[in-house]
Every structure is written in structure tokens, then in C-alpha cells.
Design an enzyme around this catalytic site. Structure first.
Site, PDB file in Angstrom:
ATOM      1  N   ARG A  93      10.669  73.410  67.083  1.00  0.00           N
ATOM      2  CA  ARG A  93      11.258  72.130  67.528  1.00  0.00           C
ATOM      3  C   ARG A  93      12.220  72.286  68.699  1.00  0.00           C
ATOM      4  O   ARG A  93      12.820  71.305  69.138  1.00  0.00           O
ATOM      5  CB  ARG A  93      11.986  71.468  66.347  1.00  0.00           C
ATOM      6  CG  ARG A  93      11.062  71.141  65.183  1.00  0.00           C
ATOM      7  CD  ARG A  93      11.846  70.869  63.911  1.00  0.00           C
ATOM      8  NE  ARG A  93      12.557  72.060  63.433  1.00  0.00           N
ATOM      9  CZ  ARG A  93      13.326  72.095  62.351  1.00  0.00           C
ATOM     10  NH1 ARG A  93      13.490  70.988  61.641  1.00  0.00           N
ATOM     11  NH2 ARG A  93      13.925  73.206  61.987  1.00  0.00           N
ATOM     12  N   CYS A 133      19.505  75.214  61.746  1.00  0.00           N
ATOM     13  CA  CYS A 133      18.703  76.446  61.912  1.00  0.00           C
ATOM     14  C   CYS A 133      18.429  77.108  60.544  1.00  0.00           C
ATOM     15  O   CYS A 133      19.354  77.469  59.813  1.00  0.00           O
ATOM     16  CB  CYS A 133      19.429  77.433  62.827  1.00  0.00           C
ATOM     17  SG  CYS A 133      18.466  78.928  63.173  1.00  0.00           S
ATOM     18  N   CYS A 185      16.126  80.198  69.663  1.00  0.00           N
ATOM     19  CA  CYS A 185      15.499  80.365  68.346  1.00  0.00           C
ATOM     20  C   CYS A 185      13.997  80.134  68.485  1.00  0.00           C
ATOM     21  O   CYS A 185      13.548  79.348  69.312  1.00  0.00           O
ATOM     22  CB  CYS A 185      16.093  79.381  67.340  1.00  0.00           C
ATOM     23  SG  CYS A 185      15.442  79.632  65.654  1.00  0.00           S
ATOM     24  N   ASP A 212      12.230  78.579  66.536  1.00  0.00           N
ATOM     25  CA  ASP A 212      11.917  77.275  65.922  1.00  0.00           C
ATOM     26  C   ASP A 212      11.052  76.406  66.847  1.00  0.00           C
ATOM     27  O   ASP A 212      11.391  76.193  68.014  1.00  0.00           O
ATOM     28  CB  ASP A 212      13.238  76.551  65.608  1.00  0.00           C
ATOM     29  CG  ASP A 212      13.019  75.362  64.683  1.00  0.00           C
ATOM     30  OD1 ASP A 212      12.263  74.441  65.049  1.00  0.00           O
ATOM     31  OD2 ASP A 212      13.607  75.351  63.583  1.00  0.00           O
ATOM     32  N   HIS A 250      20.562  76.043  67.460  1.00  0.00           N
ATOM     33  CA  HIS A 250      20.312  74.627  67.148  1.00  0.00           C
ATOM     34  C   HIS A 250      20.829  74.304  65.754  1.00  0.00           C
ATOM     35  O   HIS A 250      20.775  75.155  64.857  1.00  0.00           O
ATOM     36  CB  HIS A 250      18.810  74.300  67.254  1.00  0.00           C
ATOM     37  CG  HIS A 250      17.960  75.029  66.245  1.00  0.00           C
ATOM     38  ND1 HIS A 250      17.513  74.442  65.090  1.00  0.00           N
ATOM     39  CD2 HIS A 250      17.508  76.319  66.208  1.00  0.00           C
ATOM     40  CE1 HIS A 250      16.802  75.321  64.388  1.00  0.00           C
ATOM     41  NE2 HIS A 250      16.786  76.468  65.051  1.00  0.00           N
TER      42      HIS A 250
HETATM   43 CO    CO Z   1      16.501  78.266  64.194  1.00  0.00          CO
END
Ligand code: CO
Length: 210
Positions: free
Chosen positions: A46, A101, A42, A44, A98
Site C-alpha cells: 500500500r 505498519c 516498507c 507494504d 507508514h
Molecule cells: Co510496513
């Protein structure tokens, strides 16, 4: 100092510290890469692949998009996959989702978000396939996390449906496919699904004349 300039400063310190520890580090990597892993994760912020797996530059070939999707019409993903499998000959392809999400959460709502609706529709399809299982979970967080896991499984299976993977399984007996989910709250990766090279999964998707 402007905020972004901090990044450039940090880069200088990182490069000099890296050379300090291993003077040949960059000259070794400059001409060749031979990563063993392709990571599909992803976007993302993080979930930084190298950091959470303790790997260095040169060790993982990386593709990231919203909600770690393997969409069979995505020319970007297919190009990365073909290069990683046929040229770099990676031994493992990891799809890492994750918990928490935002892409998966958004796909479970009726909220329109513009262009991204088209991308999230792929996740809505996964939800529809598994609606009974997901909806049997009483709390909302649990339902989201279940769909996150099921989505990773579906994306690993989407890899196995590509002619790129099927051809590599026939000729190289590689790569192995893995589905993982990372916990934002504890930093731990949970392996949830695996398709070793050559796994038989569904006649309908398996080509006999690659
Ligand atoms: Co995500």
C-alpha cells in the site's frame, strides 16, 4: 484471462500511453539514470513510492524491506546505499515508514513468526530504547504509531552511522537525510525528522579517519 496476465496487458497500455505523451521517454531513460533521491521504504503493497510522490521512472532509486529498516549488517541495503550515494550521487535519502505498519506491530508482540523474528528484533531494540515514551501512551494504536515514528528516526540515525554517509558528508556535503511517515488512511506523508548533510550527532559513532 489469468489474474497475472492483467498485469502484462496493463503494462502494454501503460507503455503505449507513455510513448503517446512523450515519444522520447524510454529512449531517454534507456542508457542513463540520474535520480536525486534514494528511498528506503516498507515492502507494504500500500506504499508505492513513485505513486505516492508523483514521481516517474528514473526519479527515485528504491530499496524496500519489512518496516523500512537500516541494518548495518544488511549487505543488500549497504550495496544500494553505496551505489546511490557514491555513483548516482543522490542529493537526498528518505526513510519512509507508514502508520499501521505490520512489521512494527508484530515486533511489539511476543508472537514467534519464524525467520522474520531475526529481522523484527531490530525493531524490538528500538522499542527497548524508547520503552518509557511509547508505553506512556494509553491506547494501543497510539503506541504502535509512536514506535513507527521513533523507528523512522532511529533508521535515519543508522544511516548517519554508516561510513558511506559520513564519507559523503565530508567530501560532498550531501546527501541530506529525511525521515517521513505515510498515512495509509489519508495518503499523506508527514515529515518527522531531518539530518542535513554534516549534522553532528554523537561522537561515539563519528569516525575521524574515513
Ligand atoms: Co510496513
Amino acid at each position: 484471462m489469468k489474474a497475472y496476465e492483467k498485469l502484462l496487458e496493463a503494462n502494454k497500455s501503460w507503455a503505449s500511453a507513455t510513448v503517446g505523451q512523450d515519444p522520447e521517454f524510454f529512449s531517454r531513460l534507456a542508457n542513463v539514470q540520474s535520480p536525486e533521491y534514494l528511498w528506503i521504504g516498507c515492502s507494504d503493497s500500500r506504499v508505492p513510492p513513485n505513486e505516492i510522490t508523483g514521481t516517474k521512472p528514473g526519479e527515485i532509486f528504491i530499496h524496500r524491506n519489512i518496516a523500512n529498516m537500516v541494518v548495518h549488517t544488511d549487505l543488500n541495503m549497504l550495496s544500494v546505499l553505496q551505489y546511490a550515494v557514491e555513483v548516482l550521487k543522490v542529493k537526498h535519502v528518505i526513510v519512509c515508514g507508514h502508520y499501521g505498519c505490520g512489521g512494527v506491530k508484530a515486533a511489539m508482540t511476543r508472537k514467534s513468526l519464524g525467520i522474520i523474528n531475526k529481522w523484527l528484533r531490530n525493531i524490538k531494540d528500538v522499542y527497548r530504547f524508547h520503552k518509557d515514551e511509547v508505553d506512556s501512551i494509553p491506547d494501543e494504536g497510539g503506541r504502535v504509531n509512536k514506535l513507527i515514528e521513533l523507528n523512522v528516526v532511529e533508521q535515519v540515525m543508522n544511516l548517519a552511522k554508516t561510513s558511506i554517509i559520513q564519507k559523503a558528508w565530508q567530501t560532498n556535503n550531501a546527501p541530506h537525510l529525511h525521515g517521513w511517515v505515510y498515512g495509509l488512511d489519508n495518503g499523506l506523508i508527514k515529515p518527522i525528522f531531518e539530518m542535513p548533510a554534516g549534522t553532528h550527532f554523537d561522537d561515539l559513532y563519528e569516525f575521524d579517519n574515513l
